[in-house]
Design a protein around this motif. Structure first.
Motif, mmCIF file in Angstrom:
data_model
loop_
_atom_site.group_PDB
_atom_site.id
_atom_site.type_symbol
_atom_site.label_atom_id
_atom_site.label_comp_id
_atom_site.label_asym_id
_atom_site.label_seq_id
_atom_site.Cartn_x
_atom_site.Cartn_y
_atom_site.Cartn_z
ATOM 1 N N ASP A 1 1.393 11.414 -10.973
ATOM 2 C CA ASP A 1 0.506 11.493 -9.812
ATOM 3 C C ASP A 1 1.273 11.966 -8.576
ATOM 4 O O ASP A 1 0.745 12.744 -7.768
ATOM 5 C CB ASP A 1 -0.126 10.124 -9.540
ATOM 6 N N ALA A 2 2.498 11.488 -8.422
ATOM 7 C CA ALA A 2 3.306 11.891 -7.272
ATOM 8 C C ALA A 2 3.549 13.390 -7.275
ATOM 9 O O ALA A 2 3.461 14.062 -6.234
ATOM 10 C CB ALA A 2 4.629 11.130 -7.276
ATOM 11 N N LEU B 1 -6.421 7.459 -5.752
ATOM 12 C CA LEU B 1 -5.294 8.198 -5.187
ATOM 13 C C LEU B 1 -5.868 9.428 -4.490
ATOM 14 O O LEU B 1 -6.753 10.093 -5.036
ATOM 15 C CB LEU B 1 -4.318 8.635 -6.281
ATOM 16 N N ILE C 1 7.459 6.814 -7.827
ATOM 17 C CA ILE C 1 6.803 7.804 -6.977
ATOM 18 C C ILE C 1 7.825 8.620 -6.188
ATOM 19 O O ILE C 1 7.784 9.846 -6.165
ATOM 20 C CB ILE C 1 5.803 7.106 -6.041
ATOM 21 N N ALA D 1 -5.659 7.184 -11.367
ATOM 22 C CA ALA D 1 -4.257 7.351 -11.715
ATOM 23 C C ALA D 1 -4.122 7.891 -13.132
ATOM 24 O O ALA D 1 -4.963 7.618 -14.005
ATOM 25 C CB ALA D 1 -3.521 6.014 -11.607
ATOM 26 N N GLY E 1 -0.597 4.478 -9.030
ATOM 27 C CA GLY E 1 -0.021 5.797 -9.241
ATOM 28 C C GLY E 1 1.366 5.758 -9.848
ATOM 29 O O GLY E 1 2.100 4.779 -9.732
ATOM 30 N N ALA F 1 0.503 15.262 -6.302
ATOM 31 C CA ALA F 1 0.320 15.196 -4.850
ATOM 32 C C ALA F 1 1.249 16.178 -4.138
ATOM 33 O O ALA F 1 0.848 16.841 -3.171
ATOM 34 C CB ALA F 1 0.576 13.766 -4.363
ATOM 35 N N LYS G 1 3.306 7.385 0.754
ATOM 36 C CA LYS G 1 3.462 6.272 -0.188
ATOM 37 C C LYS G 1 3.391 4.967 0.595
ATOM 38 O O LYS G 1 4.346 4.553 1.234
ATOM 39 C CB LYS G 1 4.812 6.366 -0.921
ATOM 40 N N VAL H 1 -0.427 8.346 -2.491
ATOM 41 C CA VAL H 1 -0.183 7.813 -3.822
ATOM 42 C C VAL H 1 0.349 6.394 -3.672
ATOM 43 O O VAL H 1 1.510 6.171 -3.323
ATOM 44 C CB VAL H 1 0.829 8.676 -4.611
#
Length: 493
Positions: free
Chosen positions: A55-56, A19, A223, A28, A51, A59, A186, A215
């Motif tokens: 993780d989102a 990612l 996400i 992830a 992800g 980011a 995404k 991601v």
């Protein structure tokens, strides 16, 4: 020439599998991986990091923290990053083309065309970056001086589809970079590899850490969901189906986000009795079989004047039968696989439903046996009430229906909730403009089956979406307008 298995493996080894968060390729949070498959074989190509929500949000944090400095970056600097990215993509053109063929299935020659098309958004927006003008002037009564300027909209969520893995990324990333906005990209679960390879190209071009974050993941909602609820996000750009777009718009409304929605299509291709039939057949082939018909701009309803319908249909079916179906890396193949087995079953279900309702199969109409998800190029002769005319087919299936006169053609063309692309074939320019005035579509091809271009605004009306991508209009989607009013110095004491 045939691509060797060794060439494929060497390319896949160069694709980032993590990612991209704050300039680094990371694992992830879940520790899980996501398989990516070759639709021509059904076999796994590679596994990448899967992800999730955590993780989102990481980011988005990176994008938010980079936003202030990035917004103040000189337009020339942003422009030169985009221009370097264009050069890098073109230097790696064969890599990008092969990667798209492997993960999406399109023939290699067509994938090369997408590289040229997709890269052009980087060059186009590099040029637009330094020409994004505001306004300066006095109010009508001259009491105030107006300064109107465009500012970056801010952190943006970019959600791309699987059918054009490079072009859909560059079409969103290019104007976002040009405007001074940061991003979380995404990619589609089915085709994330091209986007990740492209993101590395952006880093190699000098894009600062945190400006573009990527991601990929098996759950799109995991996400997008938390990001759409987060007040740091200011923009959503989505390309995909209308049902998903509606849900995302509803979620975006809660946070009053700027939205650009490029949704479904059900394009009519209208062939009038004065059309050059050879030109019309070629246009229909281009508009129908580009990307195996897996395009929102694909001609899904071939409307032909009754006086030329039989001649057109015969030539069209002959051209469809001449296409070679196979894995896109093989020589002379010009029709690749459907993206996965479910999508192929959906296409075959539409054909079966149409036949049950009275359609005649002129050519094709069957799944291709063997490995992979291939479907025969198909022409159906249908009546105007056929259920397949109401659907976005997303496959190499072309229903042909007759019309009596111009008014009838216009009525059939507008008989759809969608309004993205339409195509008109006639040798009468006045007729073309007259019909274009009366049909409800954002894009019109006049004696042309492929009209997308980085310099042209792309987008639709009705349930095909909101906003425009590409063209001079594309950068506007990533900016907000700020007005500054100040006393007019000539009216002050």
């Amino acid at each position: 020439m045939t691509v060797s298995a060794q060439q494929e493996q060497e390319l896949l080894q160069r694709v980032p599998t993590g990612l991209l968060i704050n300039g680094e390729w990371v694992e992830a949070s879940s520790g899980k991986t996501l398989p990516v498959y070759d639709p021509a074989t059904g076999k796994e190509l590679l596994r990448i990091q899967d992800g999730n929500s955590d993780d989102a949000l990481k980011a988005l944090t990176a994008a938010d923290e980079a936003q202030a400095e990035w917004a103040l970056t000189a337009p020339r600097e942003r422009a030169e990053i985009l221009r370097r990215a264009f050069d890098i993509v073109m230097e790696r053109a064969e890599d990008f083309a092969l990667l798209m063929t492997l993960e999406m299935g399109k023939p290699l020659a067509e994938a090369r065309g997408e590289v040229n098309y997709g890269a052009e958004f980087l060059r186009w927006f590099s040029e637009e970056t330094v020409r994004h003008y505001g306004r300066y002037g006095n109010t009508p009564e001259s009491k105030l001086t107006m300064i109107v300027r465009h500012k970056p909209v801010g952190p943006s969520l970019l959600v791309t589809p699987w059918n054009f893995p490079l072009a859909m990324a560059t079409r969103k990333v290019g104007p976002a970079v040009a405007s001074g906005s940061t991003m979380v990209l995404k990619p589609a679960q089915l085709t994330p590899l091209t986007s990740q390879y492209f993101a590395q190209a952006m880093l190699d071009a000098g894009l600062p850490a945190g400006v573009l974050n990527v991601v990929s993941g098996s759950s799109a909602s995991a996400i997008s969901g938390p990001l759409l609820k987060d007040r740091r996000l200011r923009k959503l750009s989505f390309t995909g189906s209308t049902p998903v777009g509606r849900r995302l718009m509803a979620d975006a409304a809660e946070n009053v986000l700027r939205t650009s929605m490029e949704l479904g299509g059900n394009a009519p291709l209208i062939v009038f009795d004065d059309a050059d039939l050879d030109k019309a057949v070629q246009g229909a082939m281009d508009a129908k079989l580009r990307n195996m018909g897996e395009a929102c701009t694909a001609a899904n309803r071939i409307l032909v004047h009754e006086d030329v319908a039989d001649a057109f249909q015969s030539k069209f079916a002959e051209a469809m039968r001449a296409r070679k179906v196979g894995r896109g890396t093989e020589p002379d193949v010009n029709v690749g696989p459907i993206i996965d087995d479910k999508a192929r079953e959906d296409v075959h279900g539409l054909v079966t439903e149409a036949v049950d309702a009275g359609a005649k199969v002129v050519t094709g109409g069957q799944k291709v046996e063997g490995e992979g998800y291939f479907y025969e190029p198909t022409v159906l002769s249908v009546l105007e009430d056929s259920p397949i005319l109401k659907q976005e087919i997303f496959g190499p299936v072309a229903p042909v229906v007759k019309f009596k006169d111009e008014a009838h053609a216009i009525r059939l063309a507008n008989a759809s909730e969608y309004g993205l692309a339409a195509y008109i074939f006639t040798e009468n320019h006045n007729r073309a403009l007259r019909v274009a005035d009366q049909i409800e579509f954002g894009l019109i091809g006049f004696n042309a089956g492929v009209i997308s271009n980085a310099a042209a605004p792309f987008g639709g009306v009705k349930h095909s979406g909101l906003g425009r991508e590409g063209g001079a209009e594309g950068i506007e989607e990533y900016t907000t307008v700020q007005y500054i009013g100040m006393p007019n110095p000539h009216t002050q004491n």
